[in-house]
Design an enzyme around this catalytic site. Structure first.
Site, mmCIF file in Angstrom:
data_model
loop_
_atom_site.group_PDB
_atom_site.id
_atom_site.type_symbol
_atom_site.label_atom_id
_atom_site.label_comp_id
_atom_site.label_asym_id
_atom_site.label_seq_id
_atom_site.Cartn_x
_atom_site.Cartn_y
_atom_site.Cartn_z
ATOM 1 N N ARG A 428 0.820 -1.218 0.000
ATOM 2 C CA ARG A 428 0.000 0.000 0.000
ATOM 3 C C ARG A 428 0.853 1.266 0.000
ATOM 4 O O ARG A 428 1.758 1.439 0.820
ATOM 5 C CB ARG A 428 -0.922 0.000 1.214
ATOM 6 N N HIS A 458 4.024 -10.739 2.033
ATOM 7 C CA HIS A 458 4.454 -9.821 3.081
ATOM 8 C C HIS A 458 5.629 -10.380 3.876
ATOM 9 O O HIS A 458 6.231 -9.670 4.684
ATOM 10 C CB HIS A 458 3.266 -9.535 4.019
#
Length: 714
Positions: A428, A458
């Site tokens: 993001r 991640h």
């Protein structure tokens, strides 16, 4: 309320295959969970408390206020925007806390408004006054001397005026697009020949300094400088009024499954669409006149409840520039990370030989106390330069603009090594930067994998394959933080450098799953989301219940950024109800309600904020007297456990287990400063003793502790 748990072997289940159907577990009483949005706002309130803390160095307080403002911007761009979108689409459901979506939205507006007023008061009634006493002044235009104004007249004409574009609003000029988070001036001008008033918008250039230096220590907001020269933008017109305003837009997005064929192009399309997301907040100067406000509200399509009026200046995130003023007396004492003793012990005349050190023993790193540049960065750079290294594989979630990590990977590829980089394009607000890095790596000959639709990668992993004699040895780094040398100086993270063959095989198998089509791979020292992190943690919580019932040592300690997942919380409630002590150390959100009789009375929750951003994730279990500790990238949130590829590694060295146990002991000691959460969801700061003396600051203590340990090894 019904929560769900995923079945399956926690340690050996396949990592990325489809998650099996959930099993229902018993209902919990109403009010068992705190609201996550409210909890996030309370986290930002804690950041604001640091800005309000007069015992902290003044410019550090200014920085905390800037961080608070940036945090609040992102909260509206993502969380409030997402909530509004779900309400509009009719898909919003009652939250785990039992609140209806509209009720949550109303609470968010009320609490965020209170915090914004506190922030404004902190800035105008406290920080401005104290800065002035230190000969650092943030002034309005009329407060400047004639000499300063004359100097800024010239600067305006040379560097500001050429980039300004006034945009009229009338029947032939539609209301212009207002980009998210841009600072703007709403200008009302009157034509003296017709006496007709018109509206215009002037965008404050985002690439110019937020605060303009009138002298070495006197600053004026950029919008004030522009406002003082509006006559030059509207010659022949009479300037009736001007007001600053700022719009926050929905800047979150999700890539649809249909876009899987070309993930890169799909994300580029979404980045373009993000620019035009609907407004979710309108900030205005409190002095704005009613007609100008009505026009903005109407043209932007916001409701009156989404308008935030402030006495200004708007956009306090720009205070980072003031916080950067080089005044050592107004900052935290200088801190320089040192090389980890196990790496420093094998230093040659040039640099530490990371491979030689890791062959001897695993190295547990604790950043920023242990230098990132002489450990993780050196690991990748030495691998790139070493002729015996055949391959490097690494995940990149966020990295810096001039990353030596990326440069090293490019050097390795150009030297003929096989380099595989998994660049997560969906990180993001770093999507565009990661697209740029991905293309740069591809052009250098690296094999770039763009992640997977439906999952964010991640995990923080690096794998190096090195030829040593007649065999190949694999070296790994598994961490809790991004491979970003800049943030590694201010983010607290832990990481493991190891050549353990079991861990190396696990990491190699995970990379194969990420880059290929492998399914059903088992892991021996890793827990991997979306399949086995939740179930693995819950299984170990259940193990602590069994230990307690069998009169064996039992305790649970977690250090996370956020705790939201209802399944994990429900398991912790069961452990507490059985009598197991549970310690939760969270930086941000906590949806668990501690201290409730019959449900969570053995659970305590702490939060520690300071000069470093607490970012590591550690999961500690007493294990019946043989503690079991895991570190990794996963927070206890739905997105981490269900929609991300996360990895936790079990720490095997008794010395490392002891080191992490000591860290937990210090954090939960009653003599350590922290915020404590009560059963009502209220956070209370405990940082002074009853006699008025300060409690121990954990981060300051660790700086001194690491310095002493390094001195002992010299």
């Amino acid at each position: 309320m019904t929560v769900r748990i995923q079945p399956g072997d926690p340690a050996t289940a396949g990592a990325l295959r489809a998650v099996p159907p959930p099993l229902e577990i018993p209902d919990l009483p109403n009010g068992a969970f705190l609201d996550r949005e409210a909890s996030w706002l309370e986290f930002n309130s804690r950041v604001l408390e640091l800005a309000e803390d007069r015992t902290l160095p003044l410019l550090e307080r200014v920085r905390f206020l800037a961080i608070f403002a940036s945090n609040l911007d992102e909260f509206f761009m993502v969380r409030v925007a997402g909530l509004k979108r779900r309400i509009a689409a009719g898909v919003a459901v009652t939250s785990a806390s039992g609140h209806a979506p509209l009720e949550i939205l109303e609470q968010v507006w009320a609490r965020s408004g209170e915090l914004a007023q506190r922030a404004s008061s902190c800035f105008r009634r406290d920080l401005l006054i104290r800065l002035s006493k230190e000969n650092i002044q943030i002034l309005r235009w009329d407060d400047l001397s004639d000499e300063e104004q004359n100097t800024l007249h010239g600067l305006f004409r040379e560097k500001v005026f050429p980039v300004l574009t006034p945009l009229a609003v009338d029947p032939s000029h539609p209301f212009p697009y207002i980009s998210g988070l841009s600072l703007n001036l709403a200008v009302v001008v009157r034509n003296p020949s017709t006496d007709r008033e018109n509206f215009a918008r002037v965008k404050v250039p985002p690439l110019l300094p937020r605060f303009i230096a009138a002298s070495d220590t006197r600053f004026v907001p950029l919008e004030d400088l522009i406002s003082a020269h509006l006559q030059e933008l509207f010659p022949g017109m009479i300037i009736e009024a001007h007001h600053a305003f700022r719009v926050t837009r929905n800047e979150d997005f999700e890539v649809e499954e249909d876009d899987a064929e070309n993930l890169l192009q799909a994300i580029e399309r979404e980045l373009m669409r993000r620019r035009f997301g609907p407004p979710v907040r309108l900030e205005v100067d409190a002095s704005i006149d009613e007609d100008a406000l009505d026009l903005l509200v109407r043209e932007l399509g916001v409701s009156s409840s989404e308008v935030v009026a402030s006495p200004g200046p708007l956009d306090l995130s720009g205070l980072h520039a003031i916080a950067d003023i080089p005044r050592p007396d107004l900052h935290f004492p200088t801190f320089v990370p040192t090389t980890h003793p196990h790496l420093a012990a094998v230093e040659s005349a040039k640099a530490a030989d990371v491979f030689a050190a890791v062959r001897v023993r695993d190295v547990l790193l604790h950043h920023p106390y242990d230098s990132f540049s002489t450990s993780v960065q050196a690991f990748i750079e030495q691998a790139a330069a070493d002729p015996h290294v055949l391959a490097i594989k690494q995940t990149l979630y966020r990295t810096s603009g001039d990353s030596p990590i990326v440069d090293a990977l490019i050097d390795a590829a150009e030297a003929g090594k096989q380099v595989v980089c998994l660049v997560e394009l969906k990180a993001r607000f770093d999507e565009q930067a990661n697209i740029t890095w991905a293309r740069k790596l591809e052009q250098a000959g690296c094999h770039v994998v763009y992640g997977q639709v439906g999952l964010k990668t991640h995990c923080k992993l690096a794998l190096v394959v090195r030829e040593e004699g007649d065999r190949l040895r694999r070296y790994c780094h598994i961490g809790t933080g991004n491979y970003n040398p800049k943030t590694a100086r201010t983010y607290e993270d832990v990481g493991l450098l190891t050549s353990d063959p079991v861990v190396a095989e696990d990491v190699a198998n995970l990379f194969n799953q990420l880059s290929g089509y492998a399914r059903g791979t088992s892991f021996r020292r890793l827990l991997v989301a979306p399949h086995s992190v939740r179930s693995g943690i819950v299984a170990r919580i259940e193990g602590e219940i069994e230990n307690h019932l069998a009169a064996r040592p039992a305790r649970i300690r977690f250090k996370v950024n956020s705790l939201v997942d209802e399944v994990t919380i429900e398991a912790l409630y069961r452990a507490s109800n059985a009598g197991v002590p549970v310690d939760i150390w969270t930086r941000g959100i906590c949806a668990l309600r501690p201290g409730v009789p019959g449900m969570s009375e053995t659970i305590q929750v702490r939060s520690i904020l300071g000069r470093f951003l607490e970012h590591s994730r550690i999961f500690w279990f007493a294990g019946g007297g043989e503690p079991e500790v895991w570190i990794g990238s996963a927070d206890l949130m739905h997105r981490n456990l269900d929609r991300r590829v996360e990895a936790l590694v079990r720490i095997s060295s008794p010395d490392h287990v002891r080191e992490l146990t000591e860290l937990m002991d210090i954090a939960f000691a009653h003599t350590t400063a922290a915020w404590r959460l009560d059963r009502n969801g209220t956070w209370t700061r405990h940082h002074r003793r009853s006699d008025g003396r300060d409690l121990m600051d954990l981060q300051d203590h660790l700086i001194k502790l690491k310095a002493r340990r390094r001195a002992d090894t010299d």
